[in-house]
Each structure stands twice: as C-alpha cells, then as structure tokens.
Design a protein around this motif. Structure first.
Motif, PDB file in Angstrom:
ATOM      1  N   LEU A  30       0.833  -1.212   0.000  1.00 29.01           N
ATOM      2  CA  LEU A  30       0.000   0.000   0.000  1.00 29.01           C
ATOM      3  C   LEU A  30       0.867   1.262   0.000  1.00 29.01           C
ATOM      4  N   SER A  31       1.882   1.263   0.833  1.00 23.91           N
ATOM      5  CA  SER A  31       2.720   2.468   0.943  1.00 23.91           C
ATOM      6  C   SER A  31       3.472   2.726  -0.359  1.00 23.91           C
ATOM      7  N   HIS A  32       3.932   1.656  -1.024  1.00 27.22           N
ATOM      8  CA  HIS A  32       4.624   1.842  -2.301  1.00 27.22           C
ATOM      9  C   HIS A  32       3.658   2.385  -3.366  1.00 27.22           C
ATOM     10  N   ASP A  33       2.432   1.860  -3.352  1.00 25.44           N
ATOM     11  CA  ASP A  33       1.434   2.335  -4.332  1.00 25.44           C
ATOM     12  C   ASP A  33       1.151   3.823  -4.140  1.00 25.44           C
ATOM     13  N   ILE A  34       0.982   4.220  -2.888  1.00 25.86           N
ATOM     14  CA  ILE A  34       0.660   5.633  -2.617  1.00 25.86           C
ATOM     15  C   ILE A  34       1.857   6.521  -2.963  1.00 25.86           C
ATOM     16  N   PHE A  35       3.035   6.049  -2.622  1.00 23.45           N
ATOM     17  CA  PHE A  35       4.263   6.811  -2.909  1.00 23.45           C
ATOM     18  C   PHE A  35       4.377   7.046  -4.422  1.00 23.45           C
ATOM     19  N   LYS A  36       4.171   5.950  -5.179  1.00 19.15           N
ATOM     20  CA  LYS A  36       4.251   6.028  -6.646  1.00 19.15           C
ATOM     21  C   LYS A  36       3.217   7.026  -7.183  1.00 19.15           C
ATOM     22  N   GLN A  37       2.001   6.914  -6.654  1.00 21.79           N
ATOM     23  CA  GLN A  37       0.940   7.804  -7.126  1.00 21.79           C
ATOM     24  C   GLN A  37       1.308   9.270  -6.879  1.00 21.79           C
ATOM     25  N   LEU A  38       1.846   9.549  -5.713  1.00 16.87           N
ATOM     26  CA  LEU A  38       2.179  10.938  -5.370  1.00 16.87           C
ATOM     27  C   LEU A  38       3.337  11.469  -6.210  1.00 16.87           C
ATOM     28  N   ILE A  39       4.382  10.649  -6.387  1.00 17.84           N
ATOM     29  CA  ILE A  39       5.530  11.095  -7.182  1.00 17.84           C
ATOM     30  C   ILE A  39       5.083  11.409  -8.610  1.00 17.84           C
ATOM     31  N   GLU A  40       4.094  10.619  -9.104  1.00 20.58           N
ATOM     32  CA  GLU A  40       3.708  10.756 -10.507  1.00 20.58           C
ATOM     33  C   GLU A  40       2.660  11.841 -10.742  1.00 20.58           C
ATOM     34  N   ILE A  41       2.217  12.485  -9.668  1.00 23.98           N
ATOM     35  CA  ILE A  41       1.392  13.695  -9.828  1.00 23.98           C
ATOM     36  C   ILE A  41       2.339  14.886  -9.672  1.00 23.98           C
ATOM     37  N   ASN A  42       2.524  15.632 -10.733  1.00 28.32           N
ATOM     38  CA  ASN A  42       3.431  16.786 -10.694  1.00 28.32           C
ATOM     39  C   ASN A  42       2.828  17.879  -9.809  1.00 28.32           C
ATOM     40  N   THR A  43       3.567  18.261  -8.771  1.00 29.41           N
ATOM     41  CA  THR A  43       3.063  19.300  -7.858  1.00 29.41           C
ATOM     42  C   THR A  43       4.009  20.495  -7.796  1.00 29.41           C
ATOM     43  N   THR A  44       4.760  20.731  -8.890  1.00 29.12           N
ATOM     44  CA  THR A  44       5.614  21.926  -8.924  1.00 29.12           C
ATOM     45  C   THR A  44       4.744  23.171  -9.050  1.00 29.12           C
ATOM     46  N   ASP A  45       5.305  24.305  -8.664  1.00 31.35           N
ATOM     47  CA  ASP A  45       4.566  25.566  -8.737  1.00 31.35           C
ATOM     48  C   ASP A  45       4.330  25.980 -10.184  1.00 31.35           C
ATOM     49  N   SER A  46       5.274  25.654 -11.081  1.00 29.52           N
ATOM     50  CA  SER A  46       5.191  26.146 -12.467  1.00 29.52           C
ATOM     51  C   SER A  46       4.015  25.531 -13.231  1.00 29.52           C
ATOM     52  N   VAL A  47       3.956  24.190 -13.253  1.00 32.26           N
ATOM     53  CA  VAL A  47       2.933  23.545 -14.083  1.00 32.26           C
ATOM     54  C   VAL A  47       2.123  22.491 -13.330  1.00 32.26           C
ATOM     55  N   GLY A  48       2.513  22.210 -12.090  1.00 32.87           N
ATOM     56  CA  GLY A  48       1.879  21.103 -11.373  1.00 32.87           C
ATOM     57  C   GLY A  48       0.573  21.498 -10.709  1.00 32.87           C
ATOM     58  N   SER A  49      -0.037  20.519 -10.040  1.00 32.79           N
ATOM     59  CA  SER A  49      -1.265  20.776  -9.301  1.00 32.79           C
ATOM     60  C   SER A  49      -1.227  20.063  -7.954  1.00 32.79           C
ATOM     61  N   VAL A  50      -1.151  20.856  -6.898  1.00 38.01           N
ATOM     62  CA  VAL A  50      -1.243  20.291  -5.553  1.00 38.01           C
ATOM     63  C   VAL A  50      -2.648  19.730  -5.346  1.00 38.01           C
ATOM     64  N   THR A  51      -3.621  20.375  -5.977  1.00 39.02           N
ATOM     65  CA  THR A  51      -5.012  19.936  -5.840  1.00 39.02           C
ATOM     66  C   THR A  51      -5.178  18.493  -6.282  1.00 39.02           C
ATOM     67  N   ALA A  52      -4.535  18.126  -7.414  1.00 43.71           N
ATOM     68  CA  ALA A  52      -4.665  16.752  -7.922  1.00 43.71           C
ATOM     69  C   ALA A  52      -4.155  15.752  -6.887  1.00 43.71           C
ATOM     70  N   ALA A  53      -3.047  16.086  -6.232  1.00 37.93           N
ATOM     71  CA  ALA A  53      -2.491  15.194  -5.206  1.00 37.93           C
ATOM     72  C   ALA A  53      -3.407  15.154  -3.982  1.00 37.93           C
ATOM     73  N   ALA A  54      -3.938  16.310  -3.588  1.00 46.74           N
ATOM     74  CA  ALA A  54      -4.836  16.366  -2.422  1.00 46.74           C
ATOM     75  C   ALA A  54      -6.095  15.542  -2.689  1.00 46.74           C
ATOM     76  N   GLU A  55      -6.644  15.670  -3.895  1.00 49.86           N
ATOM     77  CA  GLU A  55      -7.857  14.910  -4.261  1.00 49.86           C
ATOM     78  C   GLU A  55      -7.578  13.408  -4.268  1.00 49.86           C
ATOM     79  N   ALA A  56      -6.404  13.030  -4.803  1.00 45.15           N
ATOM     80  CA  ALA A  56      -6.064  11.602  -4.863  1.00 45.15           C
ATOM     81  C   ALA A  56      -5.951  11.005  -3.461  1.00 45.15           C
ATOM     82  N   MET A  57      -5.359  11.758  -2.532  1.00 48.36           N
ATOM     83  CA  MET A  57      -5.222  11.261  -1.165  1.00 48.36           C
ATOM     84  C   MET A  57      -6.581  11.245  -0.454  1.00 48.36           C
TER      85      MET A  57
END
Ligand SMILES: [Zn+2]
Length: 475
Positions: A30-57
């Motif tokens: 489970l922890s590896h799956d969640i880690f992978k999911q989070l790393i693969e959602i880009n959350t940089t300020d330039s082009v990423g979305s923190v919202t996408a990561a927050a929604e996924a969690m």
C-alpha cells in the motif's frame, strides 16, 4: 537539518544498531502504491497541481472508510487546494488534537539534468528515484498509509489526529499551512504540531547514527547596505566613495560576532552531543554549558560553521553590486547581507544592531522582504522562544526509537534554515520536526537532481510513524 559527515566522524556509538524493521507485506504494498501515485502527480509551482495530489489522497482515505466530512479540501485557488484529514478519537476525549503538517508541493526538476524521469517513481539498485522522494512525498505517503492502516485495524486514538497535506512550502504565493491557519483555523487547531519535513534519522551507508528532532528554528532576514554618491571623473578621486563606505561596513561586519546564546533546545543538543563526542570537542561542549560559559571554548567551537550558527545570530555578505563605469566614481554601492536570527529577536532589532556595528551614517541599512522590497524597518516577527521538550511527545518518541533502534541517540536540534513550523509555532502550537526516514549524511538530494531514497529506509519510515502515531495517542 542533517549533520555533516565531518561532524559525524567524531561521534562514537556505544551500542550496536538493530536491523531495521519493516511493516507487514500488505502495508508495504500500500505504501509503495501511494508513494508512486504521489511522485507521478506533478506538484511543482510552475505547471503542477497540488489539488490533484490532495484529491487523490482524499479518495484513498474515503475508500478506507474515513467519513467525507472529515476529509476537507480547502485552499485559495484551483491549483493550490490543501487536504485536511481528521482521524477521530472516541467521543468524549478532552485532549486537544495533534496536527501533522506535510507539504505536497515539490521544487522544479528539469528533465535534462536527471538520469530518470523525475515524475516517475523508478526503483533501481535498492533506491526509489523521483522528485519528492526525500522532500517530502515520502512522508506524505507514510502518513496517508498509516492513517489507512490504523483505520483498518479499528484503532481509536485518545485524541484526534489531524493530517494537513498542503501547498506552497517550497515556493509559490499560497503557503497552505499559513492559509489554513488564517482562513480555516477550526480545521487545524491543535495542542501540538508535528512536521516530518525536518528532523530525521541520519545514517552512514544505511546504518542509522542518530535521530535528529527539530524543536525550533532560526528566523531568516535579508538586509541591504547601500551608499550613494554624486560620482564624478575617476581621474579626480575624492575621499568620499560609495564603494569604500560599503566595503568598510562589510569589514566591520566581518569582524563582529553576535552574542553567544543558548536556549532550551540548543542546550539539550550540546548536552547530548557532548556525550557522543570525544577529546577537546567534548570538553568544549561541556564548558559552554557552564555558568558563565567558557569564552575560549566558545571561540574554538565557533570555528565549526554549524556550531557557530547554533550559538549565534549570524549575518553574512552574500551579494555585491556597485559602480556604473570603469572610469567613473561610483554613484552607488549595494551589498546584500543575509542573517539567520536566533529565536526571541526581531528583524528590526538585528537591523538596529547592524547600524551600530557598521557605525557609518553614509551607509543605509534596509530590510529586504521576500518580494525584494526595501523597507526602512524590519518586521516585528520573531522566531518564537523554543518550546520545552514535551514529555507527551518525547516519551513516545524515546519508546519507539528504543524499540526500533536500541541505543540510537536522539538529538534535539535548532534548524538553521526555515520550515512551515514557523506558522504553527506562531499560532501557539509547539512544533517538532519528527521523521523516521533514514538518509545517509552524504546523500542529501532534496531539491537536487536524481533525488532518491533507499527502499528499506522508506519501509522502516512507514513502520516508525505507525508506532509513533500509536504511542502519542495511547494513554
Ligand atoms: Zn520540504
């Protein structure tokens, strides 16, 4: 804040370290799956979305049985939504919650500089590679995993646990912790805050050597020294020269040492480190703890930049610009002076002290705010007086460290940089940087290229927080 290898070479460990402990197989998966999911959602300020990561969690926690009303998404705009998840205690608990703050955003990661795709979790040679593997999607995944694991077990804490997964710790204008405290204080109000973004297990070649716990931090402040002059032809120099005024001021600053001062956290740090050091260094650490402290011991220890920074406010010249032509007398000279201020002092107090030290009315000393504006007065913000090392936090921490890493020393530290704990501390919550992930002291890659984390280190970090969350919420 991780200790430097040079310092660690002087530490002697009396006890051998037990093998690292892993959680059960389904939790590892489970922890590896969640880690992978989070790393693969880009959350940089330039082009990423923190919202996408927050929604996924949020979805993960919802699927695990957390009620929707305890999973609140809130934030200033579409890309900067934070998730606040509340793990409820039994009805009737009178204890105030424990808040855990974890930022979801990561710094930029230019693909050209990386050997792997920074937004893919790549497992190679016993390491996970990806942007955020050290800072701090590892901890985001660890906390979400453990909320789910505890829930599945039917565990009921004796006080609410609040997990805030937030935006813009690294950069960007919408710091999630600050935003939540200002706009939704009811969601995050707690007795104590834990921040896994600082602190952690220091290791050498995978072998843990100490547990650093951040218990306070210095305040950041930039100041500009500047001098102006009518200028003129350089064939006819005058005594009054903008460059000389500023460089003289910097020379005086160079020779000046801010007063020696220890607080509850840095005292405990040197007390502990003295027991782990040998020879003159150990003697010096004991000598500065005496009343009055030994000035020669202070001088000797100050030669080590890290100790110097722990014992003093520091101000150092970092940038210089002056003059407008090779053959003209300079009409201006500006220097940036970067200060790291001990808890209890304001930027304005330091500005006043700098004016005194340089002692030249021709040089103006201004405070430079985060946006680069020059102000004639520093702010009145202070890094709050360090909290005591609370037994309701340090007792459970000692217990978990003794179980997982018998004999490993716990070092309370003052972060010489800055983290989101400034906001929770300012809101009156004692805040501690506690993290069970081990990183080799010569492999700190946060913000750098090819950021990576040992797989075994991640796994034992999951187990560490599982035990710690239980220990701090058990009577
Ligand atoms: Zn961070």
């Amino acid at each position: 804040m991780r200790l430097k290898p040079a310092l660690l070479a002087t530490l002697v460990l009396a006890t051998s370290i037990q093998a690292q402990k892993k959680p059960d197989a389904p939790t590892v998966q489970l922890s590896h799956d969640i880690f992978k999911q989070l790393i693969e959602i880009n959350t940089t300020d330039s082009v990423g979305s923190v919202t996408a990561a927050a929604e996924a969690m949020r979805k993960r926690l919802l699927d695990a049985g957390f009620p929707a009303e305890d999973l609140v998404i809130a934030g200033p705009n579409d890309r900067k939504q934070n998730l606040v998840a509340r793990y409820r205690s039994a009805p009737g608990s009178t204890l105030k919650p424990i808040l855990i703050i974890c930022h979801l955003d990561v710094v930029e990661a230019p693909q050209a500089e990386w050997a792997t795709n920074p937004f893919q979790l790549v497992e190679k040679d016993g390491y996970f590679y990806g942007r955020g593997t050290q800072d701090m999607k590892d901890s985001d995944a660890i906390l979400v995993t453990n909320f789910i694991r505890l829930k599945r077990e039917g565990y009921v804490p004796n006080r609410d646990l609040i997990l805030a997964l937030t935006a813009d710790e690294e950069n960007g204008g919408f710091n999630g912790v600050e935003w939540l405290l200002k706009h939704r204080p009811e969601l995050v109000s707690a007795e104590v805050a834990l921040n896994p973004d600082s602190g952690g297990i220091d290791s050498e070649k995978g072998k843990p050597i100490d547990v650093a716990v951040e218990a306070t931090e210095k305040l950041y402040g930039d100041f500009q020294f500047s001098a102006k002059n009518p200028g003129g032809h350089s064939s006819l120099p005058t005594r009054d020269n903008a460059i000389y005024h500023v460089t003289d001021a910097l020379s005086r600053l160079e020779k000046y040492l801010f007063p020696f001062e220890l607080n509850a956290v840095t005292r405990a740090y040197f007390e502990k480190l003295a027991t782990l050091s040998t020879g003159q260094q150990a003697d010096d650490m004991r000598a500065i703890l005496k009343t009055p402290p030994d000035p020669e011991a202070i001088t000797r220890l100050s030669a080590t930049p890290r100790f110097n920074s722990i014992m003093h406010t520091t101000c150092v010249a970092t940038m210089l610009s002056a003059g407008q032509a090779p053959n003209a007398l300079p009409q201006f000279a500006n220097a940036n002076v970067n200060c790291r201020i001990l808890p209890g002092y304001t930027q304005e107090q330091i500005r006043q002290q700098l004016i005194k030290v340089i002692d030249d009315p021709a040089v103006t000393v201004q405070y430079k705010d985060n946006a680069g504006h020059l102000l004639d007065k520093g702010t009145d913000r202070v890094s709050p007086t360090p909290p005591p090392l609370r037994p309701d936090i340090f007792g459970p921490l000692n217990k978990v460290v003794a179980e997982m890493y018998p004999g490993l020393p716990i070092l309370p530290e003052m972060e010489t940089g800055a983290s989101d704990s400034v906001y929770t501390m300012a809101a009156g919550m004692p805040s501690y940087g506690i993290n069970g992930v081990a990183i080799d002291v010569d492999d700190v890659r946060a913000h750098g290229r090819d950021e990576r984390l040992r797989v075994s280190s991640f796994d034992s970090g999951v187990e560490f927080y599982y035990r710690f969350l239980k220990a701090v919420t058990t009577n």
